[in-house]
Enzyme design. Structure first.
Site, PDB file in Angstrom:
ATOM      1  N   ILE A   1       0.833  -1.207   0.000  1.00 37.25           N
ATOM      2  CA  ILE A   1       0.000   0.000   0.000  1.00 37.25           C
ATOM      3  C   ILE A   1       0.872   1.264   0.000  1.00 37.25           C
ATOM      4  O   ILE A   1       1.586   1.550   0.969  1.00 37.25           O
ATOM      5  CB  ILE A   1      -0.983  -0.016   1.205  1.00 37.25           C
ATOM      6  CG1 ILE A   1      -1.793  -1.326   1.200  1.00 37.25           C
ATOM      7  CG2 ILE A   1      -1.889   1.213   1.169  1.00 37.25           C
ATOM      8  CD1 ILE A   1      -2.528  -1.651  -0.099  1.00 37.25           C
TER       9      ILE A   1
ATOM     10  N   GLU B   1      -1.659  -0.845 -10.749  1.00 35.80           N
ATOM     11  CA  GLU B   1      -2.923  -0.475 -11.412  1.00 35.80           C
ATOM     12  C   GLU B   1      -3.345  -1.538 -12.422  1.00 35.80           C
ATOM     13  O   GLU B   1      -3.956  -1.248 -13.443  1.00 35.80           O
ATOM     14  CB  GLU B   1      -2.769   0.894 -12.099  1.00 35.80           C
ATOM     15  CG  GLU B   1      -3.195   2.075 -11.269  1.00 35.80           C
ATOM     16  CD  GLU B   1      -2.498   2.149  -9.914  1.00 35.80           C
ATOM     17  OE1 GLU B   1      -1.829   1.181  -9.494  1.00 35.80           O
ATOM     18  OE2 GLU B   1      -2.652   3.163  -9.258  1.00 35.80           O
TER      19      GLU B   1
HETATM   20  C1  FAD Z   1       5.264  -0.353  -5.592  1.00 37.11           C
HETATM   21  C2  FAD Z   1       3.867  -0.854  -5.570  1.00 37.11           C
HETATM   22  C3  FAD Z   1       2.865  -0.041  -5.062  1.00 37.11           C
HETATM   23  C4  FAD Z   1       1.555  -0.512  -4.981  1.00 37.11           C
HETATM   24  N1  FAD Z   1       0.590   0.287  -4.419  1.00 37.11           N
HETATM   25  C5  FAD Z   1      -0.648  -0.223  -4.188  1.00 37.11           C
HETATM   26  C6  FAD Z   1      -1.632   0.564  -3.486  1.00 37.11           C
HETATM   27  O1  FAD Z   1      -1.408   1.722  -3.114  1.00 37.11           O
HETATM   28  N2  FAD Z   1      -2.830  -0.006  -3.223  1.00 37.11           N
HETATM   29  C7  FAD Z   1      -3.133  -1.279  -3.613  1.00 37.11           C
HETATM   30  O2  FAD Z   1      -4.241  -1.726  -3.323  1.00 37.11           O
HETATM   31  N3  FAD Z   1      -2.223  -2.046  -4.284  1.00 37.11           N
HETATM   32  C8  FAD Z   1      -0.996  -1.553  -4.576  1.00 37.11           C
HETATM   33  N4  FAD Z   1      -0.049  -2.304  -5.258  1.00 37.11           N
HETATM   34  C9  FAD Z   1      -0.380  -3.686  -5.619  1.00 37.11           C
HETATM   35  C10 FAD Z   1      -0.628  -3.907  -7.108  1.00 37.11           C
HETATM   36  O3  FAD Z   1      -1.855  -3.359  -7.477  1.00 37.11           O
HETATM   37  C11 FAD Z   1      -0.537  -5.413  -7.350  1.00 37.11           C
HETATM   38  O4  FAD Z   1       0.824  -5.780  -7.158  1.00 37.11           O
HETATM   39  C12 FAD Z   1      -1.011  -5.817  -8.721  1.00 37.11           C
HETATM   40  O5  FAD Z   1      -2.405  -5.644  -8.826  1.00 37.11           O
HETATM   41  C13 FAD Z   1      -0.660  -7.297  -9.040  1.00 37.11           C
HETATM   42  O6  FAD Z   1      -1.063  -8.127  -8.018  1.00 37.11           O
HETATM   43  P1  FAD Z   1      -0.049  -9.185  -7.361  1.00 37.11           P
HETATM   44  O7  FAD Z   1       1.243  -8.501  -7.126  1.00 37.11           O
HETATM   45  O8  FAD Z   1      -0.728  -9.806  -6.198  1.00 37.11           O
HETATM   46  O9  FAD Z   1       0.214 -10.255  -8.498  1.00 37.11           O
HETATM   47  P2  FAD Z   1      -0.687 -11.553  -8.802  1.00 37.11           P
HETATM   48  O10 FAD Z   1      -2.098 -11.136  -8.920  1.00 37.11           O
HETATM   49  O11 FAD Z   1      -0.350 -12.608  -7.846  1.00 37.11           O
HETATM   50  O12 FAD Z   1      -0.147 -11.948 -10.236  1.00 37.11           O
HETATM   51  C14 FAD Z   1       1.111 -12.571 -10.439  1.00 37.11           C
HETATM   52  C15 FAD Z   1       1.315 -12.737 -11.950  1.00 37.11           C
HETATM   53  O13 FAD Z   1       0.279 -13.575 -12.480  1.00 37.11           O
HETATM   54  C16 FAD Z   1      -0.397 -12.902 -13.521  1.00 37.11           C
HETATM   55  N5  FAD Z   1      -1.804 -13.279 -13.518  1.00 37.11           N
HETATM   56  C17 FAD Z   1      -2.679 -13.254 -12.486  1.00 37.11           C
HETATM   57  N6  FAD Z   1      -3.889 -13.665 -12.883  1.00 37.11           N
HETATM   58  C18 FAD Z   1      -3.779 -13.984 -14.202  1.00 37.11           C
HETATM   59  C19 FAD Z   1      -4.688 -14.472 -15.201  1.00 37.11           C
HETATM   60  N7  FAD Z   1      -5.985 -14.733 -14.909  1.00 37.11           N
HETATM   61  N8  FAD Z   1      -4.222 -14.683 -16.453  1.00 37.11           N
HETATM   62  C20 FAD Z   1      -2.924 -14.417 -16.783  1.00 37.11           C
HETATM   63  N9  FAD Z   1      -2.029 -13.962 -15.873  1.00 37.11           N
HETATM   64  C21 FAD Z   1      -2.449 -13.735 -14.606  1.00 37.11           C
HETATM   65  C22 FAD Z   1      -0.216 -11.428 -13.227  1.00 37.11           C
HETATM   66  O14 FAD Z   1      -0.393 -10.643 -14.378  1.00 37.11           O
HETATM   67  C23 FAD Z   1       1.212 -11.415 -12.702  1.00 37.11           C
HETATM   68  O15 FAD Z   1       2.087 -11.416 -13.796  1.00 37.11           O
HETATM   69  C24 FAD Z   1       1.237  -1.826  -5.433  1.00 37.11           C
HETATM   70  C25 FAD Z   1       2.242  -2.627  -5.998  1.00 37.11           C
HETATM   71  C26 FAD Z   1       3.531  -2.149  -6.067  1.00 37.11           C
HETATM   72  C27 FAD Z   1       4.599  -3.040  -6.658  1.00 37.11           C
END
Ligand code: FAD
Length: 386
Positions: free
Chosen positions: A161, A367
């Site tokens: 976050i 995002e």
């Molecule tokens: C620096 C930073 C700041 C952030 N700030 C915020 C914030 O302020 N608030 C907030 O709420 N979140 C925040 N995030 C979180 C961010 O929104 C998530 O990291 C992002 O949505 C991806 O989720 P995950 O990391 O859990 O990856 P996962 O959802 O676990 O995905 C892992 C991989 O699998 C792929 N994948 C997943 N599902 C599928 C599918 N159905 N088909 C094909 N590929 C798939 C994804 O594309 C990714 O490559 C932040 C992240 C970072 C790195």
């Protein structure tokens, strides 16, 4: 920086960009390296930007903004990101994800009390959706808000976050029904900083100094008046905020790509190899021409997507995803080429290009990842496939 006019920009937009550039030079440039190197959270810069109306420019002036449209806000984020990707993301989260969400969906008290303070940088806000269990699959979140007596009690964890370490207020997305109900049982709450919230730092490779954190909620008590929007409407609020967030993230990427080109140009004009300037080599000139062509393609996609929001075009959300997917891919390619043009300088820990490269990678994740954008685009496309 190369100044490029664009037919979608009005004189007001151009003047506003000049103002943002002047403020960025004054307040951001002096601390941009420190933000990255020392993971320094620039609280006082946020305040300065807020006082000048460019922390949440999309807000009306009486609410602490600059009365800009979405395109103008995207331009502001682009200009800021030429100096610091971290500052671009901080203004995105504070301005679009938090302030605009409270303004659009919040009750009268949230609008009157919180919005002006957030827009002016007097309060810091976070958008808490992602969890250890799930990021892309946001409809699976597990943080719960349970009805006890006349109150709601929130328990659970949030991950990654932005500004979570420093926030005064959080917009927290919670499960308010069975897990099987997925997006239909998600409610957004305003949660004020409180002893029931534990925030611990998470260290990331780019966009440093943005207070990225893990949050744990232990029996946090909120009331009906703290619901943002309506009960079980939280998922829609999150997705609408993230649509705007996508415009912001591509604007950050555009600003980073522009800064990368400036760095590369400066290098090839001055660097000599084999008895000539690098910029005299045809291969180098072709690289620069490719970069310029990709950059202007990217600019048009980004400005087009922002304008669709302003003009309330049908399916604007699909174009936000199209812009997000294409721009981060193009942007990463521009930045990779810029680093290559500068040789070892570009990967030196003291170079700005090294910071730009690390910052840009995160734009492929935040995002909504590239894959999530492809899911949105295909779902939209499938409407036309019958
Ligand atoms: C620096 C930073 C700041 C952030 N700030 C915020 C914030 O302020 N608030 C907030 O709420 N979140 C925040 N995030 C979180 C961010 O929104 C998530 O990291 C992002 O949505 C991806 O989720 P995950 O990391 O859990 O990856 P996962 O959802 O676990 O995905 C892992 C991989 O699998 C792929 N994948 C997943 N599902 C599928 C599918 N159905 N088909 C094909 N590929 C798939 C994804 O594309 C990714 O490559 C932040 C992240 C970072 C790195």
């Amino acid at each position: 920086m190369i100044s490029v006019k664009h037919p979608l920009l009005t004189k007001d937009h151009e003047r506003f960009m000049e103002l943002v550039d002047e403020l960025s030079k004054r307040f951001i440039e002096p601390v941009a390296d420190k933000i990255d190197r020392e993971n320094y959270y620039p609280r006082e810069v946020i305040r300065e930007l807020g006082e000048n109306g460019i922390l949440a420019p999309v807000m009306p002036r009486e609410y602490g903004g600059y009365g800009m449209d979405i395109l103008g806000t995207a331009l502001s984020i682009e200009v800021i990101s030429r100096y610091s990707g971290s500052m671009g993301i901080l203004t995105e989260v504070q301005g679009f994800l938090v302030t605009d969400a409270f303004y659009t969906y919040g009750n009268k008290q949230m609008r009157e009390e919180l919005v002006p303070k957030l827009a002016r940088g007097e309060l810091i806000g976070s958008f808490a959706l992602s969890e250890p269990c799930c990021g892309s699959d946001a409809a699976a979140i597990e943080t719960r808000a349970e009805r006890r007596g006349g109150e709601w009690v929130i328990n659970g964890k949030k991950m990654w976050i932005t500004q979570g370490l420093y926030a005064d207020v959080y917009i927290v997305f919670t499960r308010t029904g069975p897990k099987e109900a997925r997006h239909k049982a998600v409610t957004a709450f305003l949660l004020r900083r409180n002893k029931c919230i534990e925030a611990s730092p998470i260290y990331v490779m780019g966009i440093r100094g943005t207070g990225t954190s893990e949050l744990t909620f232990n029996d946090c008590v909120v009331g009906d008046d703290d619901i943002v929007g309506k009960p079980n409407e939280g998922f829609r609020i999150a997705m609408e905020a993230l649509n705007l967030g996508r415009i912001a993230v591509v604007s950050v990427t555009l600003g980073l790509a522009e800064a990368a080109l400036t760095e590369a140009l400066g290098w090839v004009k001055n660097r000599r190899a084999f008895n000539q300037q690098l910029s005299d080599l045809e291969w180098v000139q072709f690289q620069l021409a490719d970069i310029m062509a990709y950059m202007e393609t990217m600019r048009s996609i980004v400005y087009d997507a922002a304008s669709r929001f302003d003009r309330k075009y049908e399916d604007y959300y699909a174009f936000a995803s199209i812009a997000k997917l294409t721009s981060v891919l193009i942007g990463m390619d521009i930045i990779r080429r810029a680093v290559q043009l500068t040789g070892a300088y570009g990967v030196w820990s003291n170079s700005k290009l090294n910071r730009i490269y690390r910052d840009a990678k995160l734009m492929e994740i935040g995002e909504g990842t590239n894959e999530v954008q492809r899911m949105v685009i295909y779902k939209w496309l499938s409407k036309y496939l019958g």
